[in-house]
Design an enzyme around this catalytic site. Structure first.
Site, short mmCIF file in Angstrom:
data_model
loop_
_atom_site.label_atom_id
_atom_site.label_comp_id
_atom_site.label_asym_id
_atom_site.label_seq_id
_atom_site.Cartn_x
_atom_site.Cartn_y
_atom_site.Cartn_z
N ASN A 121 0.80 -1.22 0.00
CA ASN A 121 0.00 0.00 0.00
C ASN A 121 0.84 1.28 0.00
O ASN A 121 0.42 2.29 -0.55
CB ASN A 121 -0.93 0.02 1.22
CG ASN A 121 -1.74 1.28 1.31
OD1 ASN A 121 -2.66 1.49 0.53
ND2 ASN A 121 -1.40 2.15 2.27
N ASP A 213 -8.19 5.27 0.06
CA ASP A 213 -6.92 4.94 -0.57
C ASP A 213 -5.77 5.31 0.35
O ASP A 213 -4.85 4.51 0.57
CB ASP A 213 -6.81 5.68 -1.91
CG ASP A 213 -5.54 5.33 -2.68
OD1 ASP A 213 -4.87 4.36 -2.31
OD2 ASP A 213 -5.25 6.02 -3.67
N ASP A 219 1.81 7.12 -0.20
CA ASP A 219 0.82 6.19 -0.74
C ASP A 219 1.13 5.87 -2.21
O ASP A 219 1.21 6.77 -3.05
CB ASP A 219 -0.57 6.80 -0.62
CG ASP A 219 -1.66 5.81 -0.95
OD1 ASP A 219 -1.88 4.90 -0.14
OD2 ASP A 219 -2.26 5.93 -2.04
N ASP A 221 0.95 4.79 -6.04
CA ASP A 221 0.03 4.90 -7.19
C ASP A 221 0.15 3.61 -8.01
O ASP A 221 1.05 3.48 -8.85
CB ASP A 221 0.39 6.12 -8.03
CG ASP A 221 -0.55 6.30 -9.21
OD1 ASP A 221 -1.44 5.44 -9.41
OD2 ASP A 221 -0.39 7.29 -9.95
N ASP A 250 -1.40 -7.02 3.13
CA ASP A 250 -1.72 -6.06 4.17
C ASP A 250 -2.62 -4.96 3.62
O ASP A 250 -2.46 -4.51 2.48
CB ASP A 250 -0.41 -5.44 4.69
CG ASP A 250 -0.63 -4.49 5.85
OD1 ASP A 250 -1.20 -4.93 6.86
OD2 ASP A 250 -0.23 -3.32 5.73
N HIS A 254 -7.22 -0.45 1.35
CA HIS A 254 -6.62 0.85 1.06
C HIS A 254 -5.88 0.94 -0.27
O HIS A 254 -5.36 2.00 -0.60
CB HIS A 254 -5.66 1.23 2.19
CG HIS A 254 -6.31 1.22 3.53
ND1 HIS A 254 -7.11 2.24 3.98
CD2 HIS A 254 -6.29 0.31 4.53
CE1 HIS A 254 -7.55 1.96 5.19
NE2 HIS A 254 -7.06 0.79 5.55
N GLU A 281 -6.05 -8.76 4.28
CA GLU A 281 -6.50 -8.13 5.52
C GLU A 281 -7.49 -7.02 5.15
O GLU A 281 -7.12 -5.87 4.95
CB GLU A 281 -5.31 -7.54 6.30
CG GLU A 281 -5.73 -6.92 7.62
CD GLU A 281 -5.06 -5.56 7.88
OE1 GLU A 281 -5.33 -4.99 8.94
OE2 GLU A 281 -4.32 -5.07 7.02
#
Length: 513
Positions: A121, A213, A219, A221, A250, A254, A281
């Site tokens: 993520n 997200d 974070d 892309d 994981d 998100h 998860e």
């Protein structure tokens, strides 16, 4: 595992052997000491794990994180498995790459599958900042803009100087990310959405907070073709390097479901295998949302951890005279058992963690009996319950009176065949497993969250005259099976008993772990 029923007039030599029950161990907990010895300990324990019936280990994130004490969810370099001097050490918290490969060998030798924890993520602990244009968004609704476009200095530059292009030459820049939470220029903490060509939050994510997200750090892309290419290649390399039989993903709420599908399908195609196991998860107490997520994966063979069942266990352990007949209400295993990984606790729900779901000690053996000894679901045992919690604010001994290994062994030896439930009383449940042609013993399980429990249950007339006892030793008496296959099976107050023929193969293996 699919039990094979006995077919009339079918010779034993023609029958398909019953597969051994699969049982997963989450092979870590949050507070394991940062002595870099964990891979070694798992390798040393592999033969003992196989003996009690553990068939797979979910290992912690094996990649280099922000420092030598980091558990790996603050991930820095996917391609560094404890091989390069980066972020303060060569080894990860868990050990060196050499130690990890020793674990791989030990797992292979003992017939144990390895599933790696994949943190896809975000990235953390960048090597340098980069200037880019962003807007600040509302933390409670990330679709709402709360600032004008402006430049920040974000921690987006990943060069991996310690690795020096080994395995991958890819370098990360601001345009490979969608957001961050810190502007180094102004020392401001907020949620900043990166602006640029084709830049937007991923659409195929959970809709909590408008769009979920963004979770933490920088974070990723996943729509960027260079990102996809590098992560796809890493997945194939990691699977081959560690002889993986699957992955745990994981924080799947998100990041892009669309990309997750691409990653899984690429891995299957590159390895020419559809047998890999994938579990995500998606931690949410909502069967509706979990089912919808699985539906949207559009045919990809995928599982989720049964979060609603964990919350049911927590409620049951803290509610006087809880109606145990409701224990599966709203659970994934009740609706989609093939896609459900059942559990009692994990590193996020253990004491003092963000998603703590308290389960009183008396209820742990009941909960484990429910996930281990029934036909539905793929059970995952928590390291902290099997081995104890070594550090943190409140260290704890192994759960279930130190006999969780015996519960796992009972699954390995006896939890086979047709299942008949005796769910006729609110505070006392029972069920029997009838066995199969080559695993004929079966078992009878009784559990109570109140006083002493008794169930009049049928294990089959073929067992008439046999003497059955509790493999845990918590019920001390002996039970003789009647001519009709029925007997009265008991358990102590707020406890569980697992009844099996006292002469059954494997009875002498209990109590050895």
């Amino acid at each position: 595992m699919t039990d094979q029923p006995i077919q009339p007039n079918q010779a034993e030599s023609d029958r398909k052997p019953t597969d051994t029950n699969a049982t997963l161990l989450q092979a870590f907990e949050w507070y394991i000491p940062d002595d870099h010895q964990h891979w070694k300990k798992l390798a040393q324990n592999a033969s003992a794990y196989a003996a009690i019936g553990l068939t797979a280990l979910w290992i912690p994130p094996p990649c280099k994180a922000t420092g030598p004490s980091a558990n790996g969810y603050d991930i820095y370099d996917l391609w560094d498995l404890g091989e390069f001097d980066q972020k303060g050490s060569v080894a990860t918290k868990w050990g060196s790459k050499e130690d990890l490969l020793v674990l791989v060998e030990a797992a292979d030798k003992n017939g144990i599958s390895l599933y790696a924890d994949a943190v896809l993520n975000h990235k953390a602990a960048a090597d340098r900042t980069e200037k880019c244009t962003v807007i600040e968004v509302d933390p409670s609704d990330r679709t709402k803009q709360v600032s004008e476009p402006h430049d920040i200095e974000g921690w987006f530059g990943f060069d991996f100087p310690g690795r020096a292009d080994k395995y991958s030459t890819f370098k990360w820049h601001w345009h490979h990310f969608t957001g961050t939470d810190y502007d180094d220029a102004t020392k401001t903490k907020a949620i900043f959405k990166v602006l640029g060509e084709n830049k937007t939050w991923a659409k195929s994510v959970d809709k909590e907070n408008g769009n979920f997200d963004y979770l933490m750090f920088a974070d990723i892309d996943h729509s960027h073709p260079e990102v996809q290419s590098d992560i796809n290649a890493w997945g194939v390399w990691l699977t081959k390097t560690l002889h993986l039989r699957g992955m745990r993903f994981d924080a799947v709420k998100h990041f892009s479901e669309d990309y997750l599908r691409i990653f899984v399908e690429n891995l299957q195609n590159e390895l020419d295998s559809t047998d890999l196991f994938f579990v995500g998860e998606f931690w949410k107490d909502s069967l509706e949302d979990m089912s919808a997520y699985l539906d949207r994966l559009n045919g990809v063979k995928f599982s989720l951890f049964d979060a609603p069942l964990v919350y049911n266990f927590s409620e049951a352990s803290q509610t006087m005279s809880y109606d145990l007949r409701k224990i599966f209400d709203g659970s994934l295993v009740a609706k989609r058992p093939v896609a459900a990984v059942t559990l009692v606790m994990n590193h996020d729900t253990q004491p003092h963690q963000a998603l703590e779901a308290k389960i009183e000690p008396f209820f742990k053996p009941l909960a484990y009996a429910i996930i281990l000894l029934r036909a539905q679901g793929y059970p995952c045992v928590f390291w902290g319950d099997l081995e104890g919690i070594a550090g943190g604010p409140s260290p704890e001994p192994p759960s279930c009176g130190g006999q969780l290994a015996d519960l796992i062994l009972a699954r390995k030896l006896f939890a086979y065949g047709d299942q008949e439930d005796y769910f006729d009383y609110a505070t006392c449940l029972g069920w029997v497993r009838r066995g199969t042609w080559d695993r004929p013993s079966g078992c009878a399980v009784v559990l109570s969250n109140a006083g002493e429990g008794t169930k009049h249950m049928c294990v089959g007339a073929e067992h008439a005259g046999e003497i059955w006892t509790d493999v845990l030793g918590w019920s001390k008496e002996e039970v003789t099976i009647g001519e009709d296959g029925f007997a009265d099976f008991k358990c102590p107050a707020t406890s569980v008993s697992i009844w099996v023929n006292k002469e059954a193969d494997g009875r002498n293996e209990f109590g050895k772990y």
